[in-house]
Design an enzyme around this catalytic site. Structure first.
Site, PDB file in Angstrom:
ATOM      1  N   HIS A  37      42.142  -5.342 -12.764  1.00 11.71           N
ATOM      2  CA  HIS A  37      41.795  -4.338 -11.762  1.00 11.71           C
ATOM      3  C   HIS A  37      42.589  -4.553 -10.485  1.00 11.71           C
ATOM      4  O   HIS A  37      42.759  -5.686 -10.044  1.00 11.71           O
ATOM      5  CB  HIS A  37      40.310  -4.438 -11.381  1.00 11.71           C
ATOM      6  CG  HIS A  37      39.372  -3.928 -12.418  1.00 11.71           C
ATOM      7  ND1 HIS A  37      38.847  -2.651 -12.389  1.00 11.71           N
ATOM      8  CD2 HIS A  37      38.864  -4.521 -13.519  1.00 11.71           C
ATOM      9  CE1 HIS A  37      38.049  -2.493 -13.428  1.00 11.71           C
ATOM     10  NE2 HIS A  37      38.037  -3.610 -14.124  1.00 11.71           N
ATOM     11  N   HIS A  92      30.312  -8.299  -9.035  1.00 10.89           N
ATOM     12  CA  HIS A  92      30.863  -8.969  -7.860  1.00 10.89           C
ATOM     13  C   HIS A  92      29.840  -9.107  -6.750  1.00 10.89           C
ATOM     14  O   HIS A  92      28.826  -8.418  -6.708  1.00 10.89           O
ATOM     15  CB  HIS A  92      32.110  -8.240  -7.350  1.00 10.89           C
ATOM     16  CG  HIS A  92      31.877  -6.826  -6.909  1.00 10.89           C
ATOM     17  ND1 HIS A  92      31.553  -5.811  -7.770  1.00 10.89           N
ATOM     18  CD2 HIS A  92      31.932  -6.263  -5.675  1.00 10.89           C
ATOM     19  CE1 HIS A  92      31.427  -4.680  -7.114  1.00 10.89           C
ATOM     20  NE2 HIS A  92      31.640  -4.916  -5.836  1.00 10.89           N
ATOM     21  N   GLU A 114      28.336  -2.514   1.070  1.00 11.82           N
ATOM     22  CA  GLU A 114      28.846  -1.380   0.297  1.00 11.82           C
ATOM     23  C   GLU A 114      27.772  -0.306   0.167  1.00 11.82           C
ATOM     24  O   GLU A 114      26.763  -0.493  -0.514  1.00 11.82           O
ATOM     25  CB  GLU A 114      29.292  -1.821  -1.097  1.00 11.82           C
ATOM     26  CG  GLU A 114      30.432  -2.821  -1.096  1.00 11.82           C
ATOM     27  CD  GLU A 114      30.861  -3.196  -2.501  1.00 11.82           C
ATOM     28  OE1 GLU A 114      30.645  -2.393  -3.436  1.00 11.82           O
ATOM     29  OE2 GLU A 114      31.390  -4.302  -2.676  1.00 11.82           O
ATOM     30  N   TYR A 153      28.624   9.009 -11.896  1.00 11.56           N
ATOM     31  CA  TYR A 153      29.341   7.764 -11.606  1.00 11.56           C
ATOM     32  C   TYR A 153      29.490   6.948 -12.868  1.00 11.56           C
ATOM     33  O   TYR A 153      28.504   6.623 -13.541  1.00 11.56           O
ATOM     34  CB  TYR A 153      28.601   6.983 -10.521  1.00 11.56           C
ATOM     35  CG  TYR A 153      29.248   5.661 -10.189  1.00 11.56           C
ATOM     36  CD1 TYR A 153      30.608   5.580  -9.912  1.00 11.56           C
ATOM     37  CD2 TYR A 153      28.501   4.492 -10.162  1.00 11.56           C
ATOM     38  CE1 TYR A 153      31.213   4.375  -9.611  1.00 11.56           C
ATOM     39  CE2 TYR A 153      29.098   3.279  -9.854  1.00 11.56           C
ATOM     40  CZ  TYR A 153      30.448   3.229  -9.588  1.00 11.56           C
ATOM     41  OH  TYR A 153      31.044   2.022  -9.301  1.00 11.56           O
ATOM     42  N   HIS A 203      24.471  -1.981  -1.386  1.00  6.84           N
ATOM     43  CA  HIS A 203      24.554  -3.366  -1.836  1.00  6.84           C
ATOM     44  C   HIS A 203      25.041  -4.187  -0.653  1.00  6.84           C
ATOM     45  O   HIS A 203      26.183  -4.063  -0.214  1.00  6.84           O
ATOM     46  CB  HIS A 203      25.493  -3.488  -3.039  1.00  6.84           C
ATOM     47  CG  HIS A 203      25.058  -2.638  -4.193  1.00  6.84           C
ATOM     48  ND1 HIS A 203      25.868  -1.685  -4.789  1.00  6.84           N
ATOM     49  CD2 HIS A 203      23.874  -2.577  -4.859  1.00  6.84           C
ATOM     50  CE1 HIS A 203      25.214  -1.089  -5.767  1.00  6.84           C
ATOM     51  NE2 HIS A 203      24.001  -1.615  -5.828  1.00  6.84           N
ATOM     52  N   HIS A 208      26.122  -7.114  -7.702  1.00  4.81           N
ATOM     53  CA  HIS A 208      25.933  -5.794  -8.292  1.00  4.81           C
ATOM     54  C   HIS A 208      27.074  -5.523  -9.260  1.00  4.81           C
ATOM     55  O   HIS A 208      28.052  -6.265  -9.335  1.00  4.81           O
ATOM     56  CB  HIS A 208      25.844  -4.697  -7.227  1.00  4.81           C
ATOM     57  CG  HIS A 208      26.986  -4.680  -6.255  1.00  4.81           C
ATOM     58  ND1 HIS A 208      27.137  -5.606  -5.257  1.00  4.81           N
ATOM     59  CD2 HIS A 208      28.044  -3.838  -6.123  1.00  4.81           C
ATOM     60  CE1 HIS A 208      28.224  -5.349  -4.549  1.00  4.81           C
ATOM     61  NE2 HIS A 208      28.799  -4.288  -5.059  1.00  4.81           N
TER      62      HIS A 208
END
Length: 439
Positions: free
Chosen positions: A289, A332, A338, A347, A362, A368
């Site tokens: 990623h 993470h 966030e 989503y 979060h 999460h």
């Protein structure tokens, strides 16, 4: 309805005058002894006078009457707008809100402002607040301006016609609008309307640096639009109400004329809008990623290099092609807070939960990631190029501040899903040490 023109890029000079009054802008100087058409010259400054040229923000407005002609400000009913981050005890849990209720009350944009969370302090000019607006009627003979900071408005349901001192801006879902500090505006709606607001104190939004990405990518300066000058010259018999947001409180004052009486303006400090479909997505084409910072549309920088008081990032439709990779967002814990909202669609990292018009938070260092269904599907699917998020637009308000949730967010709005934690409870161990040792 709402005339717009292309900005020439952040920080550059641009100008506009109402077509009904050609030559409204003075030539050669900002404050001639007598302005064209007998107008008043007025400057609005978005930065200290002595800021470096690259960050100096100001515009000159040429108006029928100056904004100073109003009666004294008096306190205005607060309702659910607040900067009191200590009104309830801190709660570090992952939070999910179902779609915020709209249409229950006949209220306009100002009365429909509800503070969900925030941190920092408007008085010291360092911090943010996240608001939800729900409204169903237009602002009539009244306007608002924010002395504390900038509003980044993200409509989710219903289009907004925002009348500003600089002109009109029509903003629809999947677009954003930024009304910068001090600018007077009024909001007309066309039915039940709902959306999100990111407010930043002390700094302005700007385009993020591109670094190794190079010259092209993410949001292009030329795609940001600012209004063409438009004025109204009318008196209001019962008085026009000007509402000020100052140090987290609301105040109102009366005047007998429309504040939208600017015939022409020039400068580099103006409201603007942006269509999220124009975002040029950067993504991984090999494995693993890229960090979600590659989805940043606008940033509000802090004094610490590389650290934002707030970032506005989106998760738009895109191709995913990474090989040998768990493709959804990884699990993470982040030193940033966030906040996620969903404008439309579904989503991809949650099979259930986040809905359009809802949100998640979060907090700093709270873990999460994907729910159990998403994990199982992504772990077992065939890795072919796939299109994700078609018909979807999710976004992030990300902040280096630790955000406190308000009483409205925890209790009064009645939208908090207290069972959110359950979406991770079915995650099971796949640990196989003997199998690994044989390899």
């Amino acid at each position: 309805m709402a005339e717009l023109k292309y900005m020439s890029g952040f920080g550059n000079e641009f100008s506009s005058e109402d077509p009904r009054c050609p030559g409204a802008l003075p030539e050669g100087q900002n404050t001639p002894q007598v302005c064209p058409y007998g107008l008043y010259a007025e400057q609005i400054s978005g930065s200290a006078f002595t800021c470096p040229r690259s960050s100096n923000k100001r515009s000159w407005l040429y108006r029928i009457l100056p904004s100073v002609r109003h009666k004294p400000f008096k306190p205005y009913e607060q309702k659910h707008l607040t900067h009191n981050w200590d009104e309830v005890e801190p709660d570090p849990n992952q939070m999910l809100w179902n779609p915020f209720l709209v249409g229950e009350k006949k209220q306009d944009f100002v009365d429909g402002l509800n503070t969900l969370c925030g941190g920092g302090d408007a008085k010291s000019r360092n911090g943010i607040a996240i608001h939800i607006y729900t409204c169903s009627v237009s602002m009539i003979d009244r306007c608002m301006f924010n002395s504390d900071g900038d509003f980044l408005i993200v409509p989710q349901q219903g289009k907004l016609l925002i009348l500003t001192e600089f002109g009109k801006i029509l903003v629809e879902p999947n677009e954003i609008c930024v009304i910068q500090q001090g600018m007077r505006f009024s909001v007309e709606v066309f039915g039940d309307s709902r959306g999100y607001i990111l407010e930043v104190f002390g700094v302005h939004f700007e385009l993020p640096d591109l670094g190794p990405i190079g010259a092209n990518g993410l949001a292009y300066p030329r795609d940001f639009l600012t209004p063409v000058a438009w004025y109204e010259d009318r008196t209001v018999a019962g008085g026009y109400t000007v509402i000020s947001k100052y140090q987290g409180k609301l105040f109102s004052a009366k005047q007998d004329f429309s504040p939208f009486n600017v015939v022409g303006w020039h400068g580099n400090y103006a409201p603007y809008k942006y269509n999220l479909d124009k975002f040029m997505v950067i993504n991984c084409v090999a494995f693993d990623h890229a960090d979600p910072s590659v989805f940043t549309v606008l940033t509000a920088k802090s004094p610490r290099p590389g650290v934002a008081i707030a970032d506005f990032a989106i998760l738009p439709p895109r191709w995913v092609v990474a090989e040998h990779t768990f493709r959804p967002p990884y699990y993470h814990r982040n030193c940033m807070s966030e906040f996620m909202g969903l404008i439309k669609g579904f989503y991809e990292a949650k099979d259930t939960g986040l809905q359009p018009g809802g949100a998640t938070l979060h907090s700093c260092m709270i873990p999460h990631g994907p729910d159990d269904n998403c994990f199982e599907k992504a772990s077992n699917c065939k890795l072919e190029p796939e299109r994700v998020a078609d018909g979807t637009m999710a976004f992030l308000f990300e902040s280096s501040l630790s955000l406190a949730v308000t009483r409205w967010g925890l209790q009064t709005c009645n939208c908090l899903d207290k069972e959110y934690y359950q979406c991770w409870q079915m995650l099971r161990s796949h640990f196989t040490p003997l199998q690994q040792s044989k390899k």
